[in-house]
Write an enzyme that holds these catalytic residues in place. Structure first.
Site, PDB file in Angstrom:
ATOM      1  CG  HIS A  67      -1.434   1.281   1.553  1.00  0.00           C
ATOM      2  ND1 HIS A  67      -2.510   1.916   0.945  1.00  0.00           N
ATOM      3  CD2 HIS A  67      -1.192   2.306   2.552  1.00  0.00           C
ATOM      4  CE1 HIS A  67      -2.956   3.028   1.363  1.00  0.00           C
ATOM      5  NE2 HIS A  67      -2.007   3.454   2.366  1.00  0.00           N
ATOM      6  CG  ASP A  98       5.677  17.449 -27.042  1.00  0.00           C
ATOM      7  OD1 ASP A  98       5.666  16.994 -26.042  1.00  0.00           O
ATOM      8  OD2 ASP A  98       4.852  16.740 -28.116  1.00  0.00           O
ATOM      9  CD1 TRP A 125       6.136   3.587   3.997  1.00  0.00           C
ATOM     10  CD2 TRP A 125       7.576   4.051   2.178  1.00  0.00           C
ATOM     11  NE1 TRP A 125       6.443   4.760   4.025  1.00  0.00           N
ATOM     12  CE2 TRP A 125       7.304   5.258   3.150  1.00  0.00           C
ATOM     13  CE3 TRP A 125       8.448   4.511   0.867  1.00  0.00           C
ATOM     14  CZ2 TRP A 125       7.953   6.586   3.185  1.00  0.00           C
ATOM     15  CZ3 TRP A 125       8.797   5.730   0.673  1.00  0.00           C
ATOM     16  CH2 TRP A 125       8.637   6.679   1.818  1.00  0.00           C
ATOM     17  CB  SER A 180       9.949   5.776 -14.598  1.00  0.00           C
ATOM     18  OG  SER A 180       9.128   6.609 -14.655  1.00  0.00           O
ATOM     19  CB  SER A 181      11.421   9.037 -10.671  1.00  0.00           C
ATOM     20  OG  SER A 181      10.219   8.385 -10.124  1.00  0.00           O
ATOM     21  CG  HIS A 223      12.934  14.632   5.094  1.00  0.00           C
ATOM     22  ND1 HIS A 223      11.921  14.248   5.881  1.00  0.00           N
ATOM     23  CD2 HIS A 223      12.712  15.928   5.051  1.00  0.00           C
ATOM     24  CE1 HIS A 223      11.186  15.062   6.189  1.00  0.00           C
ATOM     25  NE2 HIS A 223      11.305  16.282   5.679  1.00  0.00           N
ATOM     26  CD  GLU A 278       9.740  10.223  -2.962  1.00  0.00           C
ATOM     27  OE1 GLU A 278       8.410  10.068  -3.315  1.00  0.00           O
ATOM     28  OE2 GLU A 278      10.437  10.476  -3.921  1.00  0.00           O
ATOM     29  CE1 TYR A 327       8.878  19.615   3.230  1.00  0.00           C
ATOM     30  CE2 TYR A 327      10.562  18.015   3.689  1.00  0.00           C
ATOM     31  CZ  TYR A 327       9.906  19.047   3.962  1.00  0.00           C
ATOM     32  OH  TYR A 327       9.617  19.155   5.532  1.00  0.00           O
ATOM     33  CB  SER A 377       0.727  29.026  -6.205  1.00  0.00           C
ATOM     34  OG  SER A 377       1.109  28.741  -4.961  1.00  0.00           O
ATOM     35  CG  HIS A 404      13.034  14.647  10.861  1.00  0.00           C
ATOM     36  ND1 HIS A 404      12.611  15.885  10.276  1.00  0.00           N
ATOM     37  CD2 HIS A 404      12.305  13.871  10.079  1.00  0.00           C
ATOM     38  CE1 HIS A 404      12.007  15.561   9.131  1.00  0.00           C
ATOM     39  NE2 HIS A 404      11.887  14.265   9.111  1.00  0.00           N
ATOM     40  CG  HIS A 405      12.255  10.168   9.068  1.00  0.00           C
ATOM     41  ND1 HIS A 405      10.739   9.975   8.622  1.00  0.00           N
ATOM     42  CD2 HIS A 405      12.720  11.129   8.295  1.00  0.00           C
ATOM     43  CE1 HIS A 405      10.369  11.159   8.004  1.00  0.00           C
ATOM     44  NE2 HIS A 405      11.612  11.666   7.513  1.00  0.00           N
ATOM     45  CB  THR A 432       5.942  25.069   5.512  1.00  0.00           C
ATOM     46  OG1 THR A 432       7.191  24.274   4.963  1.00  0.00           O
ATOM     47  CG2 THR A 432       4.672  24.394   4.855  1.00  0.00           C
ATOM     48  CE  LYS A 467       6.229  27.047  -1.076  1.00  0.00           C
ATOM     49  NZ  LYS A 467       5.751  27.745  -2.367  1.00  0.00           N
ATOM     50  NE  ARG A 512       4.287   3.863  11.145  1.00  0.00           N
ATOM     51  CZ  ARG A 512       5.121   4.370  10.366  1.00  0.00           C
ATOM     52  NH1 ARG A 512       5.684   5.327  10.891  1.00  0.00           N
ATOM     53  NH2 ARG A 512       5.124   4.254   8.914  1.00  0.00           N
TER      54      ARG A 512
END
Length: 540
Positions: free
Chosen positions: A91, A120, A156, A184-185, A268, A270, A272, A283, A317-318, A343, A346, A465
């Site tokens: 998931h 294009d 994950w 791909s990314s 991390h 990722e 963002y 925006s 921080h993880h 943040t 914004k 969790r």
């Protein structure tokens, strides 16, 4: 922003007489299935990405339903714990790499050339390739669920030694599929950078770029920087499991905590990558329906850049509970709290844009306003998690699950929904059903809060969790959460109905269906012709 004059020689009906050097059909789109397989047209590829991401969204959602059905009551009900772990793992992988990221890439493909006045994307054949390897990546990942030993069951984030010593035999397939997703990314990101740097219309200076283009440019640099790190991490997992290396095995001189450092150095930035394009979408939408210019355009650009730079300084921080030195914990705590500043800029700018505007609440604006409010809730719980001593309590509880789902569901996914409603008239040439759109919004918004808000309290009360069973005192709240989950899942079928109904027909959309909209994409006919700008527009 900028005033736009359109060159009259542009072919509005899609019958362009310009050879782009990569399309044999100059008169509109070729027909049949081969059109989609061989296409190098940015709009076709954008549509492929968007449909693929929606199918993956429903697939990942179905897995979430398995998780919530199991957790509806305490005790083991429906699935065995190993399969439950496979569901939580796949998931997460599908929602991150299969739903959110391809949706943003699809939006980039559709919108960036139209927004900057380019015919294009810069590298059309690579564009085709970067999409078509994705379905194979996910076919490989999902096929592992049906093999002996089952699919990936280590979360994950695939922490070693769970992904090395204790993982199923199908781990090689998981590694291979993650590599393909990463390739791909990277290709998609390179294409975005080259397009924006080289193909802007005359007069489209850097500080006239729409914010969606800016946020994607910065996102693309993040992708190019961190995807190879993920590739390194999965390759080390592969060799530790199958080739006798011991990168993450202390018995062989390795270090399991090193895995977390490498993974989160990718992971991390990722998160963002999955939210910066949202900021660009919001925006665009908020000024349109407030009928005002965006407040503080240049501060938004600088805030986005500073978020991107800071995202490389906060990965640990993880890892507050891994026994890092106190100096490191303080450093990562302060850096994480610092990210709240750009943040907050914004959020302030969006609210200031709406302030005293003449606001109307069409579906895109409903999703945008909900994004601002609910994403801010996710931001506040993120600040709580940033504080090291508090994080010792929250770590690995449902509080964390609540936090990142507020950021990723009511954040990233809501912005994608907002974008779909906002640009659907341009894509299809028809207006969507406003009534159905509102139903989709209210059903989603009520159910998503019933689903994720109570998780904060479960976490504060100590529910861990990634477990298939739990103590009896969590039963009532879990039941409420599961009901919210099923309701949210079903609400997305309304969205499917809206999109299909809109593609098949409905009220004709004007070239500029929203009166407050600004930008080059609204100077093109609706539906957008197969080739948008055969002669570059002048931006004044």
């Amino acid at each position: 922003m900028s005033t736009i004059t359109q060159d009259t020689t542009e072919a509005h009906d899609g019958h362009s007489h310009d050879d782009h050097g990569h399309d044999d059909h100059h008169h509109g789109a070729p027909k049949g299935i081969m059109r989609w397989i061989l296409t190098t047209n940015h709009k076709d590829i954008g549509s492929l990405y968007l449909w693929f991401s929606f199918i993956m969204f429903l697939t990942g959602g179905a897995m979430a339903m398995v998780i919530r059905a199991e957790l509806f009551q305490p005790g083991l009900q429906l699935v065995d714990p190993n399969f439950f772990n496979q569901m939580t793992t796949v998931h997460g992988l599908i929602m991150v790499f299969g739903a959110v990221m391809p949706a943003f890439t699809g939006l980039a493909n559709w919108l960036i050339p139209m927004m900057i006045g380019a015919p294009d994307m810069a590298l059309p054949r690579m564009n085709n390739w970067s999409f078509w390897i994705l379905p194979f990546a996910f076919a490989i990942l999902l096929s592992s669920l049906f093999m002996e030993g089952g699919g990936p069951n280590f979360g994950w984030t695939f922490y070693a030694p769970l992904s090395t010593t204790y993982s199923p035999d199908t781990t090689a397939l998981f590694v291979f599929s993650v590599h393909i997703m990463g390739i791909s990314s990277i290709m998609g990101a390179i294409n975005v950078v080259v397009t924006i740097v080289n193909m802007r219309a005359p007069g489209m200076t850097w500080m006239k770029l729409p914010l969606f283009v800016w946020t994607w440019l910065i996102t693309a640099f993040l992708l190019i920087a961190v995807m190879p790190v993920l590739a390194g991490a999965v390759t080390m997992v592969l060799t530790d499991k199958y080739f006798g290396t011991s990168f993450f095995d202390a018995a062989g001189g390795g270090d399991p905590v090193m895995f977390q450092h490498i993974f989160w150095f990718f992971g991390h930035p990722e998160v963002y990558i999955m939210i910066l394009p949202s900021f660009g979408i919001i925006s665009a939408i908020v000024p349109t329906f407030s009928r005002k210019k965006l407040f503080g355009y240049s501060s938004m650009v600088y805030a986005t850049s500073s978020i991107a730079i800071l995202s490389f300084l906060v990965w640990a921080h993880h890892m507050f509970t891994t026994g890092m030195p106190v100096f490191a914990e303080l450093f990562f705590m302060y850096c994480t709290m610092l990210i709240a500043v750009p943040t907050g800029v914004k959020v302030f700018n969006w609210v200031a844009t709406m302030w005293r505007g003449s606001i109307t609440f069409e579906t895109p604006m409903l999703f945008a306003v909900a994004f601002i409010i609910l994403f801010t809730i996710g931001g506040f719980s993120g600040l709580m998690l940033a504080i090291t001593p508090a994080d010792f309590q929250y770590h690995d509880t449902y509080f964390v699950v609540a936090h990142f789902h507020y950021v990723l569901v009511t954040g990233a996914v809501y912005s994608i929904m907002a974008a779909a409603y906002y640009w659907l008239p341009k894509w299809t040439g028809h207006m969507y059903s406003e009534t159905l759109g509102r139903w989709h919004f209210w059903c989603s918004t009520i159910s998503v809060n019933v689903l994720f808000f109570p998780m904060h309290f479960l976490g504060l009360a100590g529910m861990p969790r990634r477990i298939p069973d739990y103590a009896i005192q969590f039963a009532d709240v879990n039941q409420i959460v599961s009901i919210g989950g099923f309701a949210f899942g079903l609400s997305q079928l309304i969205f499917l109905a809206v999109v299909i109904k809109c593609i098949r027909g409905g009220e004709k959309a004007a070239d500029k269906p929203w009166e407050g909209a600004e930008g080059l994409e609204w100077t093109i006919a609706s539906p957008a012709p197969y080739h948008s700008f055969t002669t570059p527009p002048e931006v004044k």
